[in-house]
Design an enzyme around this catalytic site. Sequence first.
Site, short mmCIF file in Angstrom:
data_model
loop_
_atom_site.label_atom_id
_atom_site.label_comp_id
_atom_site.label_asym_id
_atom_site.label_seq_id
_atom_site.Cartn_x
_atom_site.Cartn_y
_atom_site.Cartn_z
N GLU A 1 -17.93 22.10 -2.45
CA GLU A 1 -19.01 21.38 -2.62
C GLU A 1 -19.05 19.73 -1.99
OE1 GLU A 1 -22.20 22.35 -3.58
OE2 GLU A 1 -21.18 24.34 -3.09
N SER B 1 -37.79 58.15 -58.85
CA SER B 1 -36.84 58.36 -59.86
C SER B 1 -35.82 57.54 -59.97
CB SER B 1 -36.38 59.77 -59.91
OG SER B 1 -37.38 60.70 -60.39
#
Length: 831
Positions: free
Chosen positions: A102, A508
């Site tokens: 770059e 239950s």
Amino acid sequence: MAQTGSPRARGKAPKRPRYGRWILLIIALIIINNFIGISIYVYRIWETLPPVHELKEWHPDEPLRIYAADGSLLQEVGPQMRYALPIDQIPVKLQESFISAENARFYSNNPLYYPVSYPGIIRAALVDLIHMSPVQGASTIPEQVARNFYLTPQKTITRKIAEILLAYKLADHFSHKQILELYLNKIYLGQGAYGVQAAARTYYGKSVEQLTLGEMATIAGLPPAPSVLNPVMNPDLAKKRRAYVLKRLVNRGYITRAEAAKANAEPVLSRFHAQASDSAPYVTDWIASWLTQQFGSDFTYRSGLKVYTSIIPKDQIAANEAVAVGLENYDMGLSSMDPKIYRGPVARLSGDALQTALTGKRPDALPPHDPANLKWGVVITANSKTATVSLEGKKNINMTLRDVRWARLRFNSPLPSQVDSVLHSGDLIWLRPYVHAMTAGAGQEWGANVWSSAGKDPGWQLTQIPKVQGALVSLDSRNGAIHAMVGGFSYELSHFNRAVFAYRQPGSGFKPFVYAAAMDAPALLASGQSTYMTPQTPIPDTPLSITLPDGQVYAPTNYSKQFSNTPIPVWSNLAYSHNVPSVRILMDIGIPYAAQYVQRFGFPAKQVPEVPSMVLGAGDYSPLQMARAYSVFSSGGFLPHPYLITKIVNGRGTQISLLNCPMGYAPPPQQTAIPPGVAYLMTQMMQQVIKIGTGVAAQSLGRNDIAGKTGTTNNENNAWFNGFSPRMTTSVWVGYDDNHTMGRWAAGAREALPIWIHYMRTAMAGYPATGFFRPPSVTGPTISGGSNVIGVSDYLAGYPPIAPTSSTASTSSGAGTDTGSKLMDTIKNLF
């Protein structure tokens, strides 16, 4: 010779006007004017530029990260994936790769090249002029930092000037290394990854220090066009770009040609690595929602919060599979005694839609993502014996009658005998890995189909997205740490977390809490009762009618619709889940006392209805509440605080208080909620549920240290199994969101228990069967003569059935300990 002509003709030639000077003056004035105009223009841009010194305190926006108990990443929630690393933690070769690709003269102090490269600008301008468009950039690393932090990517003269000016500002305030650090942590590198660490994790599943030279060069080649040069999407282009970066590294003297050749020879094996397992979406969703409510979205998703949870990945994965397969089995009629039908394909494709699906394009008729454990397929051909199916356009599979046998087309129709009666060309269908279903507890009334894997490569089975829903919560019985949580069949299809927010009747499954109240001698005596019950206390099983305060008559009945001519012991009533004797127990100890007592299990008073059907589960409770309540039995009487979050740390490493978090860590309780002796007796009774009662299918686990209770509500709207081992408690609920019936024969033993078994097989693996702790307050044999009968002498020593005294009342009205601090210390040491 005589001269001729006029004197004027014989003199000097006349002077011509000096236009050149004026032209030069005008040009000079134009240049000066333009210079002044440009200077004013540049100055105005300069005046609008932000101060750059603030970048010294810059920290990137980091997403919320949620971790499992083993440190693995469960989920990453936020708009971007970022990690910030100091420059010293970024490998030098990776730094050099970016510099070479770059900005080769990045470390130069020549004003022609740093912080702005004027030769580069001229070169780019000529290229742009030739192409009559901005096709080439010339931004140095300082310019890219300026653009990434402050400017837009739009290519205009104004932006370029601002970029150049900001580059000078940056160079004035920061060193080369500081600028490079900002650049390497900010640059976008594709796939949602910002910065080199995020890119390393995204493409290679590594940290930057683990990257090879070839991988570094590949990442360094991304900035010009991350989507085009992406090694996942375009490996060939990425390879060419890598070669360019390596060549530049050689030219700059950073590496040798041999090193470059070796790196160039590396295969491009990059793939997208999802950092998070996303195995607990209902958990991470709850955490993110709570954080957002407490701190707002911006702080939650951008400040780098790290949340550490109690989730155990292997348990969570097992829970996901257990719930998904269990609900599929019910909807396919594999675990239900009520017939189920195949609702047909998702769609029938033809033409272009069929052809694109066969190439792997996801049909529009499907949800965006595959739900739970399902995969989509398209039937290519089908005959009486086999069908060829394209599995998500990736490969073709063969399916036989075995794989579609369950698919009854109508309620009253027989099971299919030919494949092509179910599957047809163009059918868009759902598939799952084939599972074997076998009956656990075969030959007994409450046997149930429990599935297992068909092997390493089981093949595929036709299925459909179930309409029924379910939830599972599993926690550490002593400290409340939630190890697994599933809030529904598929988070992709429904975000509603039923494990936490679905309040349903437990049937239950609520009986054990009332039975415990009946056997807690100190609490009963303190309440004014003169007797208490033991597991062997006989209870009549005869028709019962109760006139309610409003004049209505309540007449409970048993699940079997039958009664017994002889009284039934308390333990047997629980094991076989008889309803009428349970109501008698409640009426005997008194509804107000029972309603107050069950609050010891963590149930808020407002949720406990003071009616005779309370013992049969008339109230509404969530799976999380039920798991917490059952953990009291498993832990020897302690009521833990269920928690998901063990710790939250912000981006700076500071721990955030969990004071207001309803599922944040809290220390284990130091006092029991019920006497350990009562917890032990109830555990013994619930072991009988598995040995001879409604939970016999759980015997398939081959363990003697499990206990639990089934639950089924009126009209079979809800099915539950709440069970535990000495270490963990797990509750499973199955039902429809609209609360309609699951079928005449639906029950907790058939719909919920198989899910519990499948999960607990994984969750308990590796834990030896230690048995439940027996407090010294319980005397006598637990099993009489080897039979499955709890001994008559099992009762709490020291509390004979006599009328209470003032001293008894004063010492028994609290948590309900029975033999003092030595017993408490003994129990604590077990955990």
